[in-house]
Design a protein around this motif. Sequence first.
Motif, short mmCIF file in Angstrom:
data_model
loop_
_atom_site.label_atom_id
_atom_site.label_comp_id
_atom_site.label_asym_id
_atom_site.label_seq_id
_atom_site.Cartn_x
_atom_site.Cartn_y
_atom_site.Cartn_z
N ASP A 84 -62.40 -9.64 -20.46
CA ASP A 84 -63.31 -8.65 -21.02
C ASP A 84 -62.75 -7.71 -21.58
N SER A 85 -63.35 -7.11 -22.72
CA SER A 85 -62.82 -5.63 -23.36
C SER A 85 -63.82 -4.89 -23.67
N LEU A 98 -59.80 -0.15 -27.53
CA LEU A 98 -60.15 -1.20 -27.01
C LEU A 98 -59.41 -1.06 -25.57
N ILE A 100 -58.65 -3.38 -22.51
CA ILE A 100 -58.58 -4.72 -22.35
C ILE A 100 -58.31 -5.07 -20.84
N HIS A 101 -59.24 -6.05 -20.18
CA HIS A 101 -58.94 -6.60 -18.97
C HIS A 101 -58.17 -7.84 -18.97
N THR A 102 -56.96 -7.95 -19.30
CA THR A 102 -56.74 -9.33 -19.48
C THR A 102 -56.75 -10.38 -18.65
N ALA A 109 -54.79 -0.87 -23.07
CA ALA A 109 -55.72 -0.19 -24.08
C ALA A 109 -55.00 0.25 -25.10
N SER A 112 -57.79 0.44 -31.72
CA SER A 112 -58.04 -0.88 -32.25
C SER A 112 -58.04 -0.99 -33.87
N TYR A 123 -60.25 -8.85 -28.56
CA TYR A 123 -59.21 -9.52 -27.91
C TYR A 123 -59.70 -10.92 -27.60
N LYS A 125 -59.55 -14.03 -25.67
CA LYS A 125 -59.07 -14.25 -24.29
C LYS A 125 -58.65 -15.67 -23.98
#
Lengths: 177, 63
Positions: A84-85, A98, A100-102, A109, A112, A123, A125
């Motif tokens: 999620d981002s 942004l 981002i939890h990759t 971060a 953006s 992002y 995913k």
Amino acid sequence: MTCKKKLARNQKDTNDDMINLVDNLNQEDDLKYNRRAFLKTAVGTSVALGVATIPFSVKAMLGIAEKNYERVEIAKLADLPQGDSVTFYYPTDKDPALLIHTVNGDLKAYNSACTHLMCPVFYEKTQDVLLCPCHAGYFDVNNGHPKAGPPQRELPLIEIEVDKGIVYAVGRQYRHG
Amino acid sequence: MGKKTCWGIIIATIIINVIMVQWTVEAYYGREYKSILIYSGVSIVSAFIALLVFLQWRKVEYK
Ligand code: FES
């Protein structure tokens, strides 16, 4: 050789084309476009290019250099599952960014705004990349560097800090490895 | 200094300045303030050299 034209040029004060060949020389042009004029233009170009850099150095000296960064809360880690981002603004309200939890569980971060023409980057995913939909620009999510498409510069990196389950933005870098 | 040398130097300053403008803009985007000043400084100096060399060329050319 009895053709009339041929004879004409042997006559006195003739207007025959073969005699008046100098007509295609334009003295004015000769004075305007010559070696000297070329060199002058070259010097002008060189000086103009030199002067064109002055606004940049003036700006640099006036210190658009960034002030100290504040520590700003972005989001709770619990609200941001892997893949999620979330959008936030840093360091000012005009700089969209942004977090981002990759899919691999890293936190990253970046600002953006695409470094090509400022479209917002998001992002993606499934491919684990940052994608700019405007002209299909791709950025590496791990370091923010452009991977494919028109962008040439990396996305500005936002330095983050995680404290008691809350993610904070603490700084920004424009050039980063 | 001969006229040929003058030509050479002036052309060289154009080349240098084109490169410096490009680098300056890039440094500007990267917020590298020190480099901006360096590149821009080189560019201005080289423009100045172009001017001086031009004066010298004029002296020889119109003698
Ligand atoms: S604006 Fe992002 S690729 Fe053009």
